[in-house]
Design a protein around this motif. Structure first.
Motif, short mmCIF file in Angstrom:
data_model
loop_
_atom_site.label_atom_id
_atom_site.label_comp_id
_atom_site.label_asym_id
_atom_site.label_seq_id
_atom_site.Cartn_x
_atom_site.Cartn_y
_atom_site.Cartn_z
N ILE A 149 17.16 -0.50 3.04
CA ILE A 149 18.32 0.35 2.77
C ILE A 149 18.66 0.28 1.28
N LEU A 150 18.68 -0.96 0.75
CA LEU A 150 19.05 -1.11 -0.66
C LEU A 150 18.01 -0.51 -1.60
N SER A 151 16.74 -0.82 -1.35
CA SER A 151 15.73 -0.47 -2.35
C SER A 151 15.12 0.91 -2.11
N LEU A 152 15.13 1.40 -0.87
CA LEU A 152 14.53 2.72 -0.61
C LEU A 152 15.59 3.81 -0.58
N SER A 153 16.65 3.62 0.22
CA SER A 153 17.67 4.66 0.31
C SER A 153 18.55 4.69 -0.94
N MET A 154 18.80 3.48 -1.52
CA MET A 154 19.71 3.43 -2.65
C MET A 154 18.99 3.19 -3.98
N ALA A 155 17.66 3.11 -3.93
CA ALA A 155 16.84 3.01 -5.14
C ALA A 155 17.20 1.83 -6.03
N ALA A 156 17.65 0.72 -5.41
CA ALA A 156 17.93 -0.48 -6.21
C ALA A 156 16.61 -1.13 -6.61
N ASN A 157 16.66 -1.98 -7.64
CA ASN A 157 15.49 -2.67 -8.16
C ASN A 157 14.82 -3.51 -7.06
N GLN A 158 13.54 -3.22 -6.78
CA GLN A 158 12.85 -3.87 -5.65
C GLN A 158 12.68 -5.36 -5.87
N ALA A 159 12.36 -5.75 -7.11
CA ALA A 159 12.15 -7.19 -7.37
C ALA A 159 13.44 -7.96 -7.11
N ALA A 160 14.56 -7.43 -7.60
CA ALA A 160 15.83 -8.13 -7.43
C ALA A 160 16.23 -8.17 -5.95
N CYS A 161 16.02 -7.05 -5.23
CA CYS A 161 16.40 -7.01 -3.81
C CYS A 161 15.57 -8.00 -2.99
N MET B 43 24.74 -13.47 0.40
CA MET B 43 25.54 -12.26 0.63
C MET B 43 26.05 -11.69 -0.67
N LEU B 44 26.53 -12.59 -1.54
CA LEU B 44 27.09 -12.17 -2.82
C LEU B 44 26.06 -11.38 -3.63
N LEU B 45 24.83 -11.89 -3.67
CA LEU B 45 23.80 -11.21 -4.46
C LEU B 45 23.45 -9.86 -3.84
N PHE B 46 23.36 -9.81 -2.51
CA PHE B 46 23.07 -8.54 -1.83
C PHE B 46 24.14 -7.50 -2.14
N PHE B 47 25.40 -7.89 -1.96
CA PHE B 47 26.49 -6.94 -2.19
C PHE B 47 26.51 -6.51 -3.66
N LEU B 48 26.18 -7.44 -4.54
CA LEU B 48 26.17 -7.10 -5.97
C LEU B 48 25.10 -6.04 -6.25
N LEU B 49 23.91 -6.23 -5.68
CA LEU B 49 22.84 -5.25 -5.91
C LEU B 49 23.24 -3.90 -5.33
N GLY B 50 23.89 -3.95 -4.16
CA GLY B 50 24.34 -2.70 -3.54
C GLY B 50 25.37 -2.00 -4.41
N ARG C 227 0.83 -1.21 0.00
CA ARG C 227 0.00 0.00 0.00
C ARG C 227 0.87 1.26 0.00
N SER C 228 2.08 1.15 0.59
CA SER C 228 2.96 2.33 0.62
C SER C 228 3.81 2.40 -0.66
N GLY C 229 3.62 1.45 -1.58
CA GLY C 229 4.33 1.50 -2.85
C GLY C 229 5.55 0.61 -2.93
N VAL C 230 5.77 -0.22 -1.89
CA VAL C 230 6.97 -1.07 -1.86
C VAL C 230 6.57 -2.52 -2.06
N ILE C 231 7.08 -3.15 -3.11
CA ILE C 231 6.84 -4.58 -3.26
C ILE C 231 8.08 -5.33 -2.82
N ASN C 232 7.92 -6.11 -1.74
CA ASN C 232 9.04 -6.85 -1.18
C ASN C 232 8.85 -8.34 -1.44
N LEU C 233 9.61 -8.87 -2.41
CA LEU C 233 9.50 -10.30 -2.74
C LEU C 233 10.31 -11.16 -1.77
N GLY C 234 10.77 -10.54 -0.67
CA GLY C 234 11.59 -11.29 0.28
C GLY C 234 10.80 -11.91 1.41
N VAL C 235 9.47 -11.99 1.28
CA VAL C 235 8.65 -12.49 2.39
C VAL C 235 9.09 -13.88 2.83
#
Lengths: 306, 356
Positions: free
Chosen positions: A81-93, B331-338, A31-39
């Motif tokens: 941190i990765l997907s919100l602060s650093m704008a990395a791809n949410q699906a991949a994260c 870890m490798l994948l996380f660091f790579l995305l970062g 609902r806040s716009g974040v899709i987290n596939l890491g459930v």
């Protein structure tokens, strides 16, 4: 028939509990716009943390839940941190979080492979549990299952009736506009993501400390992914999510009662049913593009930076 | 205050550097992990990365593991370029193994040259069909392939379990969930006495060459990439989105199916529940680590294979749990995305003080 049906229905409620927790958490995050596939990964991390806490303390299962919530939120923090602060791809994260969670939980969990926990006795609500049929189904459950229903009520109320719910919606639908009128978009998304992680962690901890109180590698077994599918099925509506979780709880529990109900199918094919059902349900809901587009948070999955 | 600002153009240097940074960070955190477990990091990494390669058999095992990883990742990369996320390659691998294994069981005792090619064909087909289902569901019903591919991976696992517990269980296997051991006509012959590396590696090598050619030389691959990066532009240019979905999923299913048949007709030699140590999932990391580039994927696949071997060696030599391999993969994948974030962004310079 009825004597078979009561345990099936009661079991359905318990089997739905981890899906309700994880699904509600993901629903709020989305609902806040974040899709987290890491459930799936967050549930596993919550499951192993909850198990460890329950095994090392006197609190048993009820010490496991807060530990699971904390661990799940911590896992969500990496994602945030990765997907919100650093704008990395949410699906991949999210995918990375799941792969990481599978590895981390297996690594920590190998200390606990032969342990088993006492679990949690069902709590019969006085008076209510004596009602025929409904009593044993609804009011003779473990505490966490009641807690799951309370969480549903809480999320429903916040989303539907409060200012906070509206702000969440604004951030998910139109982050630029929300930012322009002064809402801290990133902070709100962080909060929603961490809430999602904590709820997934509770769902995982429920699995490892109450539902099957022992540690098995990869024990979440796809429930995290089913929870994500449920959010789509629910069209981001908590009431539909609850109904969906019960439906899946029922399909999951079916394999244990199939013989009693006179269903003669091999065990493995019955075990595959929840996953097949997820595909069917996704197909049914996704066909209706209008319904999805109407309810889909407009900025879902799109990185946003101020 | 945001610390990052967008680069005017993505940095090509950073794109190549990011995997190296990620490997470096994984080793650094890995060292801390070994220290906390009371092991010397130098000794541990020696066991992980040097010891497996100190014998001929070690190199053979490296190829045995790198083969399927590279093969699957090459297929996945085609889809990932087009933003089609097939994350159920594990299921397509299993269906390929089942189809190929089914041929081996059906023609058990037939000593003919065509048994093995027929298995390979069946395996490719099995994987491709299992990849085609999500493609149909996506193009026809708009169902997200991320979820459907993964759900079908679970269905494949249970189907395998059913087959080796039921119809295809070895009648003389003491009730273990496994099929008969395949005869020589249904197996890739090892190249060297006592080692497991075999001709199935050529499939991965051929696929790598084909995908390199495909991605760098063909117009179709260009269309796929545009479809992923700029769907609107692709539609405007008349590139079909549906065709992209079909091609990505069927192709990645096909390569995963080939990898599956390579396992059952190679190192495993039968159908059982352990035909893959998660190759389908690890290949996702291989594809990203290799920058979705055919040559990069070969290098990344070798590294990932070494990680598997190192995990096995560490289990024996250092009594570390095998799960440590999965932890390193994550870890490798996380660091790579970062690290990848810095392809498109850079750190914002601190504002200079206003006085002069």
């Amino acid at each position: 028939m009825l004597e078979h049906l009561i345990p099936v229905l009661a079991g359905t409620l318990a089997a739905a509990t981890p899906l309700i927790f994880a699904g509600l958490g993901e629903l709020v995050a989305e609902r806040s716009g974040v899709i987290n596939l890491g459930v799936e990964g967050m549930m596993l991390i919550g499951a192993v943390a909850g198990f460890a806490a329950a095994a090392h303390s006197d609190g048993g299962a009820l010490a496991g839940l807060p530990a699971g919530a904390f661990a799940g939120a911590l896992a969500a923090l990496i994602f945030a941190i990765l997907s919100l602060s650093m704008a990395a791809n949410q699906a991949a994260c999210g995918l990375a979080l799941t792969i990481f969670g599978i590895g981390l939980s297996a690594f920590i969990g190998q200390h606990y492979v032969s342990y088993s926990l006492p679990g949690l006795q069902p709590l019969a609500l006085p008076g209510l549990s004596d009602i025929p049929v409904l009593g044993p189904v609804l009011f003779h459950q473990d505490t966490v299952t009641y807690l799951g229903l309370l969480s549903f009520a809480g999320v429903w109320w916040v989303l539907r009736k409060t200012r906070l719910g509206l702000i969440l919606k604004a951030v998910g639908e139109a982050p630029d506009a929300a930012h322009a009128i002064g809402y801290p978009v990133i902070a709100i998304r962080y909060a929603a993501t961490l809430f999602g992680g904590a709820m997934a962690g509770i769902g995982g901890a429920y699995l490892s400390t109450v539902y099957t109180p022992l540690w098995v590698q990869n024990m979440v077994a796809g429930r995290g992914w089913i929870a994500i599918a449920l959010v789509v099925f629910a069209a981001w509506n908590p009431t539909r999510l609850l109904l969906g979780a019960w439906l899946f709880g029922g399909v999951t529990i079916l394999q244990f009662h199939a013989q009693g109900l006179g269903i003669a199918l091999p065990v493995q094919l019955l075990a595959a049913l929840p996953y097949l059902a997820t595909v069917v349900v996704l197909v049914l809901i996704s066909r209706d593009k209008r319904l999805l587009q109407l309810n889909l948070p407009a900025s879902l999955g799109k990185p946003w930076m101020p | 205050m945001p610390l990052l600002e967008a680069r005017p153009t993505p940095s090509p240097q950073m794109r190549l550097l990011a995997p190296l940074i990620a490997i470096g960070l994984t080793l650094a955190v890995g060292s801390l992990l070994f220290l906390s477990l009371g092991k010397s990091p130098v000794e541990a990494f020696g066991v992980f990365f040097i010891q497996p390669l100190s014998s001929g058999n070690g190199w053979s095992e490296l190829m045995v593991k790198a083969g399927p990883l590279i093969l699957i990742a090459q297929g996945l990369a085609v889809g990932f370029r087009a933003r089609i996320y097939n994350i159920g390659a594990e299921g397509q691998l299993i269906m390929g193994a089942l189809a190929g294994g089914g041929v081996a069981i059906a023609f058990d005792g037939v000593d003919a040259w065509w048994v093995l090619p027929l298995m390979v064909l069946a395996g490719a087909l099995g994987g491709a069909v299992w990849g085609a289902i999500p493609a149909l569901l996506r193009t026809r019903f708009n169902a997200q392939e991320t979820l459907t591919t993964l759900m079908l991976a679970y269905v494949a696992t249970f189907t395998l379990s059913y087959m080796v517990n039921g119809p295809w269980r070895d009648p003389e296997g003491m009730n273990f969930p496994q099929s008969i051991l395949f005869g020589d006509p249904a197996l890739f012959a090892p190249w060297f006495e006592g080692m497991r590396v075999n001709a199935s590696l050529l499939i991965a090598a051929f696929a790598s060459a084909a995908f390199w050619f495909f991605t760098s030389r063909s117009f179709l691959a260009y269309q796929l990439t545009v479809g992923g990066l700029a769907p609107a532009a692709a539609r405007y240019a008349g590139f079909s989105a549906d065709r992209t979905v079909w091609l990505s999923l069927v192709l990645s299913g096909l390569t995963a199916g080939l990898a599956g048949v390579g396992e059952v007709a190679g190192p495993v030699g039968q159908l059982n529940l352990n035909i893959s140590p998660g190759y389908g999932f690890a290949a996702i990391i291989v594809a990203y680590l290799g920058r979705l580039n055919a040559i990069g994927i070969v290098l990344a696949g070798l590294l990932m294979a070494l990680l598997y071997l190192g995990g096995e060696a560490a289990q024996v030599a250092l009594q570390l749990p095998a799960a440590i391999t999965g932890l390193f993969q994550g870890m490798l994948l996380f660091f790579l995305l970062g690290a990848d974030v810095f392809v498109d962004y850079r750190l914002k310079p601190r504002p200079k003080p206003a006085y002069a």
